[in-house]
Design a protein around this motif. Structure first.
Motif, PDB file in Angstrom:
ATOM      1  N   TRP A 122      -2.772  17.650  35.634  1.00  0.00           N
ATOM      2  CA  TRP A 122      -3.946  17.708  34.756  1.00  0.00           C
ATOM      3  C   TRP A 122      -5.272  17.614  35.500  1.00  0.00           C
ATOM      4  O   TRP A 122      -6.330  17.895  34.933  1.00  0.00           O
ATOM      5  CB  TRP A 122      -3.887  16.655  33.638  1.00  0.00           C
ATOM      6  CG  TRP A 122      -3.660  15.230  34.050  1.00  0.00           C
ATOM      7  CD1 TRP A 122      -2.538  14.489  33.855  1.00  0.00           C
ATOM      8  CD2 TRP A 122      -4.581  14.346  34.715  1.00  0.00           C
ATOM      9  NE1 TRP A 122      -2.690  13.215  34.348  1.00  0.00           N
ATOM     10  CE2 TRP A 122      -3.928  13.099  34.883  1.00  0.00           C
ATOM     11  CE3 TRP A 122      -5.884  14.477  35.193  1.00  0.00           C
ATOM     12  CZ2 TRP A 122      -4.544  12.004  35.510  1.00  0.00           C
ATOM     13  CZ3 TRP A 122      -6.493  13.391  35.814  1.00  0.00           C
ATOM     14  CH2 TRP A 122      -5.830  12.184  35.971  1.00  0.00           C
ATOM     15  N   SER A 123      -5.223  17.189  36.780  1.00  0.00           N
ATOM     16  CA  SER A 123      -6.486  17.045  37.516  1.00  0.00           C
ATOM     17  C   SER A 123      -6.952  18.370  38.117  1.00  0.00           C
ATOM     18  O   SER A 123      -7.994  18.436  38.760  1.00  0.00           O
ATOM     19  CB  SER A 123      -6.334  15.986  38.610  1.00  0.00           C
ATOM     20  OG  SER A 123      -5.451  16.445  39.612  1.00  0.00           O
ATOM     21  N   ARG A 124      -6.169  19.435  37.898  1.00  0.00           N
ATOM     22  CA  ARG A 124      -6.510  20.743  38.455  1.00  0.00           C
ATOM     23  C   ARG A 124      -6.635  21.762  37.338  1.00  0.00           C
ATOM     24  O   ARG A 124      -6.213  21.530  36.216  1.00  0.00           O
ATOM     25  CB  ARG A 124      -5.439  21.207  39.444  1.00  0.00           C
ATOM     26  CG  ARG A 124      -5.252  20.233  40.575  1.00  0.00           C
ATOM     27  CD  ARG A 124      -4.303  20.759  41.617  1.00  0.00           C
ATOM     28  NE  ARG A 124      -4.246  19.841  42.745  1.00  0.00           N
ATOM     29  CZ  ARG A 124      -5.129  19.827  43.738  1.00  0.00           C
ATOM     30  NH1 ARG A 124      -6.113  20.702  43.778  1.00  0.00           N
ATOM     31  NH2 ARG A 124      -5.012  18.958  44.724  1.00  0.00           N
ATOM     32  N   GLU A 219      -4.523  12.034  29.491  1.00  0.00           N
ATOM     33  CA  GLU A 219      -3.693  13.175  29.095  1.00  0.00           C
ATOM     34  C   GLU A 219      -4.236  14.498  29.591  1.00  0.00           C
ATOM     35  O   GLU A 219      -3.527  15.493  29.613  1.00  0.00           O
ATOM     36  CB  GLU A 219      -3.537  13.183  27.575  1.00  0.00           C
ATOM     37  CG  GLU A 219      -2.343  12.318  27.201  1.00  0.00           C
ATOM     38  CD  GLU A 219      -2.440  11.688  25.856  1.00  0.00           C
ATOM     39  OE1 GLU A 219      -2.988  12.344  24.959  1.00  0.00           O
ATOM     40  OE2 GLU A 219      -1.982  10.549  25.719  1.00  0.00           O
ATOM     41  N   GLY A 220      -5.475  14.533  29.964  1.00  0.00           N
ATOM     42  CA  GLY A 220      -6.024  15.782  30.468  1.00  0.00           C
ATOM     43  C   GLY A 220      -7.531  15.684  30.626  1.00  0.00           C
ATOM     44  O   GLY A 220      -8.129  14.638  30.367  1.00  0.00           O
ATOM     45  N   LEU A 221      -8.108  16.793  31.067  1.00  0.00           N
ATOM     46  CA  LEU A 221      -9.558  16.841  31.276  1.00  0.00           C
ATOM     47  C   LEU A 221     -10.183  17.805  30.290  1.00  0.00           C
ATOM     48  O   LEU A 221      -9.530  18.747  29.833  1.00  0.00           O
ATOM     49  CB  LEU A 221      -9.862  17.338  32.693  1.00  0.00           C
ATOM     50  CG  LEU A 221      -9.309  16.514  33.856  1.00  0.00           C
ATOM     51  CD1 LEU A 221      -9.624  17.204  35.176  1.00  0.00           C
ATOM     52  CD2 LEU A 221      -9.893  15.099  33.834  1.00  0.00           C
ATOM     53  N   GLU A 222     -11.432  17.585  29.964  1.00  0.00           N
ATOM     54  CA  GLU A 222     -12.224  18.583  29.254  1.00  0.00           C
ATOM     55  C   GLU A 222     -13.029  19.307  30.325  1.00  0.00           C
ATOM     56  O   GLU A 222     -13.720  18.655  31.133  1.00  0.00           O
ATOM     57  CB  GLU A 222     -13.193  17.909  28.275  1.00  0.00           C
ATOM     58  CG  GLU A 222     -12.504  17.139  27.170  1.00  0.00           C
ATOM     59  CD  GLU A 222     -11.945  18.054  26.099  1.00  0.00           C
ATOM     60  OE1 GLU A 222     -12.731  18.855  25.547  1.00  0.00           O
ATOM     61  OE2 GLU A 222     -10.731  17.988  25.834  1.00  0.00           O
ATOM     62  N   ARG A 232      -9.569  13.130  28.627  1.00  0.00           N
ATOM     63  CA  ARG A 232      -8.864  12.839  27.366  1.00  0.00           C
ATOM     64  C   ARG A 232      -7.931  11.640  27.548  1.00  0.00           C
ATOM     65  O   ARG A 232      -7.050  11.652  28.407  1.00  0.00           O
ATOM     66  CB  ARG A 232      -8.042  14.051  26.931  1.00  0.00           C
ATOM     67  CG  ARG A 232      -8.875  15.148  26.298  1.00  0.00           C
ATOM     68  CD  ARG A 232      -8.005  16.039  25.406  1.00  0.00           C
ATOM     69  NE  ARG A 232      -6.847  16.578  26.103  1.00  0.00           N
ATOM     70  CZ  ARG A 232      -6.886  17.617  26.928  1.00  0.00           C
ATOM     71  NH1 ARG A 232      -8.030  18.262  27.151  1.00  0.00           N
ATOM     72  NH2 ARG A 232      -5.789  18.035  27.531  1.00  0.00           N
TER      73      ARG A 232
END
Ligand SMILES: Cc1cc2nc3c(=O)[nH]c(=O)nc-3n(C[C@H](O)[C@H](O)[C@H](O)COP(=O)(O)OP(=O)(O)OC[C@H]3O[C@@H](n4cnc5c(N)ncnc54)[C@H](O)[C@@H]3O)c2cc1C
Length: 461
Positions: A122-124, A219-222, A232
């Motif tokens: 999720w960091s990419r 859970e993730g990035l915007e 997120r």
């Protein structure tokens, strides 16, 4: 260059300690070694530990973190090649494959490739590409990038993901640069510490203005047009101009994936002389080390171990006989922002993992001051002392407190190192003067209370 060919892979603490020590020992013993060091990056012998302080502006720049430059290594007789990533090692043939360069042949090899930061999917971006504003804090390039982003970032928001030492240190750096800081952690802040110590660190972060999110899973990035705008966490989105990913590290040993030298976590297990297999040596963050007193293997990637094991490898490879005596897991850090100032330290087995602690472990938290109470501004200190109620052996000490609290851990570590008891710690001869200590040293009061608790229990109390 002639002589026995040694290839060192990795030119930071572990690798360069090994390279210089093998040259010194070889010289003393009249041996000839041809030492080649390859590093994928462009920096050598730097203090990654100093990165947060460059980022905060406390240390002027990354050059200040470099202990020895490439030129100095070369002048010492080392064939140092930067920008040289090893992609495969043929241990039987003694050949290293190097990305974009000729292979390098060797008689013996030292693996000192350290560790890579954990960067979840999720960091990419969707194709695995980096997202602008999202980085780890691992090497000098990261340090320079964060220092420049934070220097221009006053009033902006950073989300630090990870509540370990580096997460806390990067939160401090951002606060000192005038950014707003949120810190997200899956469990607690400094979760290897006892919950009571960890809670005090969290309280200090909160008082300094950090928005702390405990027990929170990212859970993730915007992302908007390739630039991060938020993180997120459950159903919330934490706004972010910058995201520091500080989720720990993994041994950087992919180029050995075809061998049977790696543990499931990728780490190597050098013996006490630093050897992994005939002709193969290893040191630093790519390795597990053995914990005293029992000798269980642990992954504790710290600069103190990297430098020591590197020296052991260098000495032995050149014909000497040094032994790495193991670790206690002693560690220390600081959190200082605005009015807040705490030092946090630990030594001994983790009280977090019940499997590490004998059923017979007894622990007690003690509060006190680091200097005599009548001196103005006496800083507070909280200590957790754990000991075995049967053998009375000291098992662990954790400390959080103001100026002067943290380095008290070294007295506790010395007792642990020697296999001493809680009574040894309670009664050994430590120093005292009102501005720097208490007449009954607070560490000794904490130890004495545990000793008394053990006596009380034994008496059926
Ligand atoms: C922000 C931060 C703060 C820290 N603070 C502390 C602290 O306060 N106290 C403490 O004890 N420790 C601290 N540490 C940990 C400490 O920095 C490391 O334990 C230490 O740097 C490990 O040294 P090393 O030589 O094993 O690995 P590294 O420093 O990671 O060096 C490994 C080298 O190998 C190179 N390399 C990797 N793969 C390859 C390849 N395939 N081919 C060629 N070269 C390769 C890399 O480019 C790198 O230069 C901190 C770390 C960080 C990131």
């Amino acid at each position: 260059m002639t002589g026995h060919r040694v290839l060192v892979i990795g030119a930071d603490g572990a690798g360069m300690s090994a390279a210089h020590q093998m040259l010194r020992t070889a010289r003393d013993r009249g041996r000839e070694l041809a030492v080649t060091v390859l590093d994928a990056g462009q920096h050598t012998s730097y203090s990654a530990c100093g990165i947060p302080y460059v980022v905060s502006g406390e240390v002027a720049g990354i050059d200040d973190l470099v202990a020895r430059t490439a030129q100095e290594h070369r002048a010492a007789g080392i064939d140092l090649r930067l920008g040289s990533r090893v992609t495969h090692l043929d241990l039987e043939a003694g050949v290293a494959t190097v990305e974009g360069a000729d292979p390098v042949e060797f008689d013996e090899v030292v693996v000192a490739t350290g560790a890579s930061p954990v960067m979840p999917a999720w960091s990419r971006g969707p194709a695995g590409e980096p997202v602008a504003g999202v980085m780890p804090a691992k090497d000098l390039d990261d340090a320079e990038a964060w220092a420049s982003r934070f220097a221009d970032g006053a009033g902006e928001r950073v989300v630090v993901i990870g509540g370990g030492y580096i997460g806390v240190e990067m939160a401090e750096a951002a606060l000192r640069r005038g950014l707003e800081v949120a810190l997200v952690t899956r469990s607690r802040v400094l979760s290897t510490f006892h919950p009571e110590i960890s809670a005090r660190v969290t309280a200090s972060l909160v008082r300094a203005g950090v928005e702390v999110h405990l027990d929170s899973e990212v859970e993730g990035l915007e992302v908007h047009e390739g630039v991060v705008t938020g993180v997120r966490v459950g159903s919330d989105v934490l706004a972010a101009h910058h995201v520091v990913v500080a989720l720990g590290v993994r041994p950087a040993t992919d180029f050995l994936a075809h061998t049977d030298l790696r543990q499931p976590n990728g780490a190597l297990r050098p013996d006490e002389r630093g050897q992994v297999a005939p002709g193969v040596w290893a040191a630093g963050d790519c390795c597990e080390v053995q914990a005293r007193p029992v000798g269980e293997w642990v992954y504790v990637p710290l600069g103190t171990h990297a430098n020591k094991l590197g020296r052991v490898v260098g000495e032995n490879l050149a014909g000497g006989d040094l032994r790495f005596p193991g670790v206690l897991g002693t560690a220390i850090t600081r959190f200082a922002a605005g009015e807040e100032y705490i030092e946090i330290a630990r030594t001994g087995v983790s009280t977090r993992n019940p499997g590490n602690i004998a059923d017979t472990c007894v622990s007690l938290v003690t509060e006190g001051t680091t200097i005599t109470g009548y001196m103005p501004g006496a800083p507070t200190i909280t200590l957790l002392v754990s000991a075995d109620r049967i053998t009375r052996r000291l098992l662990a000490v954790e400390i959080v407190g103001g100026q002067g609290a943290g380095k008290r851990i070294d007295a506790a570590a010395a007792v642990l190192w020697a296999g001493g008891t809680v009574d040894d710690l309670a009664w050994m001869d430590l120093s005292y003067a009102p501005p720097v200590a208490t007449a009954w040293e607070v560490l000794q009061i904490a130890a004495r209370r545990v000793a008394e608790l053990i006596d009380h229990e034994a008496a059926g109390g």
